[in-house]
Write a protein that holds these residues in place. Structure first.
Motif, mmCIF file in Angstrom:
data_model
loop_
_atom_site.group_PDB
_atom_site.id
_atom_site.type_symbol
_atom_site.label_atom_id
_atom_site.label_comp_id
_atom_site.label_asym_id
_atom_site.label_seq_id
_atom_site.Cartn_x
_atom_site.Cartn_y
_atom_site.Cartn_z
ATOM 1 N N LEU A 76 0.800 -1.217 0.000
ATOM 2 C CA LEU A 76 0.000 0.000 0.000
ATOM 3 C C LEU A 76 0.837 1.274 0.000
ATOM 4 O O LEU A 76 0.323 2.352 -0.310
ATOM 5 C CB LEU A 76 -0.932 0.016 1.211
ATOM 6 N N ASP A 77 2.111 1.170 0.338
ATOM 7 C CA ASP A 77 2.951 2.365 0.406
ATOM 8 C C ASP A 77 3.241 2.894 -0.997
ATOM 9 O O ASP A 77 3.564 2.131 -1.906
ATOM 10 C CB ASP A 77 4.265 2.039 1.114
ATOM 11 N N SER A 78 3.098 4.196 -1.182
ATOM 12 C CA SER A 78 3.374 4.802 -2.489
ATOM 13 C C SER A 78 3.775 6.257 -2.306
ATOM 14 O O SER A 78 3.427 6.882 -1.308
ATOM 15 C CB SER A 78 2.155 4.698 -3.415
ATOM 16 N N GLU A 79 4.502 6.792 -3.261
ATOM 17 C CA GLU A 79 4.969 8.171 -3.207
ATOM 18 C C GLU A 79 3.998 9.131 -3.875
ATOM 19 O O GLU A 79 4.147 10.351 -3.760
ATOM 20 C CB GLU A 79 6.353 8.283 -3.876
ATOM 21 N N GLN A 80 3.020 8.600 -4.584
ATOM 22 C CA GLN A 80 2.045 9.427 -5.291
ATOM 23 C C GLN A 80 0.760 8.624 -5.459
ATOM 24 O O GLN A 80 0.753 7.411 -5.232
ATOM 25 C CB GLN A 80 2.584 9.819 -6.671
ATOM 26 N N PRO A 81 -0.350 9.284 -5.818
ATOM 27 C CA PRO A 81 -1.597 8.541 -6.024
ATOM 28 C C PRO A 81 -1.442 7.451 -7.081
ATOM 29 O O PRO A 81 -0.784 7.652 -8.104
ATOM 30 C CB PRO A 81 -2.572 9.634 -6.487
ATOM 31 N N GLU A 82 -2.040 6.297 -6.795
ATOM 32 C CA GLU A 82 -1.975 5.142 -7.695
ATOM 33 C C GLU A 82 -3.389 4.689 -8.043
ATOM 34 O O GLU A 82 -4.361 5.067 -7.385
ATOM 35 C CB GLU A 82 -1.216 3.985 -7.029
ATOM 36 N N ALA A 83 -3.495 3.859 -9.086
ATOM 37 C CA ALA A 83 -4.795 3.383 -9.561
ATOM 38 C C ALA A 83 -5.469 2.495 -8.520
ATOM 39 O O ALA A 83 -4.877 1.539 -8.012
ATOM 40 C CB ALA A 83 -4.628 2.631 -10.868
ATOM 41 N N LEU A 84 -6.733 2.829 -8.208
ATOM 42 C CA LEU A 84 -7.544 2.072 -7.263
ATOM 43 C C LEU A 84 -8.868 1.743 -7.946
ATOM 44 O O LEU A 84 -9.589 2.645 -8.382
ATOM 45 C CB LEU A 84 -7.798 2.897 -5.994
ATOM 46 N N THR A 85 -9.192 0.450 -8.046
ATOM 47 C CA THR A 85 -10.444 0.033 -8.675
ATOM 48 C C THR A 85 -11.175 -0.939 -7.758
ATOM 49 O O THR A 85 -10.572 -1.593 -6.904
ATOM 50 C CB THR A 85 -10.205 -0.658 -10.035
ATOM 51 N N PHE A 86 -12.512 -1.018 -7.957
ATOM 52 C CA PHE A 86 -13.351 -1.898 -7.153
ATOM 53 C C PHE A 86 -14.090 -2.877 -8.065
ATOM 54 O O PHE A 86 -14.459 -2.534 -9.195
ATOM 55 C CB PHE A 86 -14.349 -1.070 -6.336
ATOM 56 N N SER A 87 -14.330 -4.070 -7.535
ATOM 57 C CA SER A 87 -14.945 -5.126 -8.347
ATOM 58 C C SER A 87 -16.366 -4.789 -8.765
ATOM 59 O O SER A 87 -16.856 -5.288 -9.785
ATOM 60 C CB SER A 87 -14.934 -6.453 -7.583
ATOM 61 N N ASP A 88 -17.064 -3.922 -7.993
ATOM 62 C CA ASP A 88 -18.434 -3.564 -8.359
ATOM 63 C C ASP A 88 -18.490 -2.381 -9.328
ATOM 64 O O ASP A 88 -19.559 -1.995 -9.782
ATOM 65 C CB ASP A 88 -19.279 -3.268 -7.116
ATOM 66 N N GLU A 89 -17.319 -1.787 -9.634
ATOM 67 C CA GLU A 89 -17.211 -0.714 -10.631
ATOM 68 C C GLU A 89 -15.960 -0.953 -11.470
ATOM 69 O O GLU A 89 -15.030 -0.140 -11.485
ATOM 70 C CB GLU A 89 -17.116 0.663 -9.967
ATOM 71 N N PRO A 90 -15.899 -2.061 -12.194
ATOM 72 C CA PRO A 90 -14.657 -2.406 -12.903
ATOM 73 C C PRO A 90 -14.304 -1.466 -14.043
ATOM 74 O O PRO A 90 -13.167 -1.491 -14.534
ATOM 75 C CB PRO A 90 -14.954 -3.819 -13.430
ATOM 76 N N ASP A 91 -15.250 -0.625 -14.475
ATOM 77 C CA ASP A 91 -15.000 0.288 -15.594
ATOM 78 C C ASP A 91 -14.542 1.674 -15.144
ATOM 79 O O ASP A 91 -14.420 2.587 -15.970
ATOM 80 C CB ASP A 91 -16.264 0.423 -16.453
ATOM 81 N N LYS A 92 -14.259 1.841 -13.845
ATOM 82 C CA LYS A 92 -13.850 3.149 -13.334
ATOM 83 C C LYS A 92 -12.591 3.030 -12.474
ATOM 84 O O LYS A 92 -12.402 2.039 -11.762
ATOM 85 C CB LYS A 92 -14.976 3.792 -12.529
ATOM 86 N N ILE A 93 -11.750 4.066 -12.539
ATOM 87 C CA ILE A 93 -10.497 4.109 -11.787
ATOM 88 C C ILE A 93 -10.463 5.358 -10.916
ATOM 89 O O ILE A 93 -10.765 6.462 -11.387
ATOM 90 C CB ILE A 93 -9.270 4.139 -12.725
ATOM 91 N N TYR A 94 -10.089 5.186 -9.648
ATOM 92 C CA TYR A 94 -9.775 6.313 -8.773
ATOM 93 C C TYR A 94 -8.252 6.364 -8.628
ATOM 94 O O TYR A 94 -7.571 5.339 -8.720
ATOM 95 C CB TYR A 94 -10.395 6.130 -7.390
ATOM 96 N N TYR A 95 -7.721 7.559 -8.392
ATOM 97 C CA TYR A 95 -6.286 7.689 -8.150
ATOM 98 C C TYR A 95 -6.107 8.114 -6.703
ATOM 99 O O TYR A 95 -6.459 9.233 -6.310
ATOM 100 C CB TYR A 95 -5.668 8.682 -9.136
ATOM 101 N N ALA A 96 -5.580 7.183 -5.894
ATOM 102 C CA ALA A 96 -5.602 7.347 -4.442
ATOM 103 C C ALA A 96 -4.238 7.068 -3.825
ATOM 104 O O ALA A 96 -3.380 6.401 -4.415
ATOM 105 C CB ALA A 96 -6.645 6.397 -3.842
#
Length: 245
Positions: A76-96
């Protein structure tokens, strides 16, 4: 189930519940005037989006549990927002990015806890990028299905030497915006206009001074038709990912 940085959560833990607001937070700016009731509305801006994920980890022992949490921390550690997706919305990406308030020690102690993600960009993006060929010297109709404004990237190749590139946009709401680049274009020159970053590059070099004074880095309106006109001396493409509130 969710995926972060390309890794599936099922590899590390069990998701119990996901909490996030239907809309991102917003800030309303107003101006109060002496002698007048209420205030004048100025604008509304969207703030960051917060996503909380309740999780559980099963370990054979306390040592095993701590080792698993260490693996999760590395994932989970990252230096900047990374792609976050959920199985109930597979066609959308959040950057978190994982919030520093997330208490991984709580997960070690109890076997359960809450992962808190912050999305500096509060909108979800379509997983598929749209690429359109624009009509040279004519109008291209663009119909968006998303619910948030889109800032595209336009690339153009010069077919006929010219001193001006122009791309304008109109819509059903009466908006009429334009962007012009004044430059001695030669055949084969490459132009890139990034409406999100607010940049103009010619043959890979930043050339902000070529923008005319009345140019705008405009957006495409969601849930409606946009009409885009481009100069005839160029072969132009527009790329964007639809956005959702």
């Amino acid at each position: 189930m969710f995926t972060f940085k390309g890794n599936n959560s099922d590899t590390f833990l069990k998701v119990l519940k996901v909490r996030q607001s239907v809309l991102p937070s917003s800030k309303i700016s107003m101006v109060e005037v002496a002698g007048r009731s209420g205030a004048y509305f100025v604008k509304k801006e969207h703030g960051v989006r917060t996503i909380e994920i309740e999780v559980a980890i099963i370990g054979a022992s306390q040592t095993d549990l701590r080792n698993k949490v260490r693996q999760i921390a590395d994932w989970l550690d990252s230096e900047q927002p990374e792609a976050l997706t959920f199985s109930d919305e597979p066609d959308k990406i959040y950057y978190a990015i994982l919030d520093r308030e997330t208490d991984l020690e709580e997960i070690v102690s109890l076997g359960t806890g809450t992962l808190k993600f912050t999305c500096p960009d509060p909108f979800a993006y379509a997983t598929n990028e749209t690429t359109l060929s624009l009509v040279a010297g004519g109008t291209t109709e663009i119909d968006l299905a998303g619910t948030a404004r889109v800032y595209p990237v336009v690339t153009a190749t010069v077919n006929t030497a010219t001193n001006l590139f122009r791309i304008s946009r109109g819509d059903a709401f009466g908006n009429d915006d334009k962007l012009e680049v004044s430059f001695s274009f030669a055949v084969g020159d490459q132009l890139e206009v990034d409406f999100m970053k607010g940049t103009v590059k010619i043959n890979g070099t930043l050339q902000m001074q070529t923008l005319t004074l009345d140019s705008d880095f405009y957006y495409l309106e969601p849930k409606g038709k946009n009409f885009v006109w481009t100069s005839g001396e160029f072969t132009s493409q527009m790329k964007f990912s639809e956005r959702f509130k």
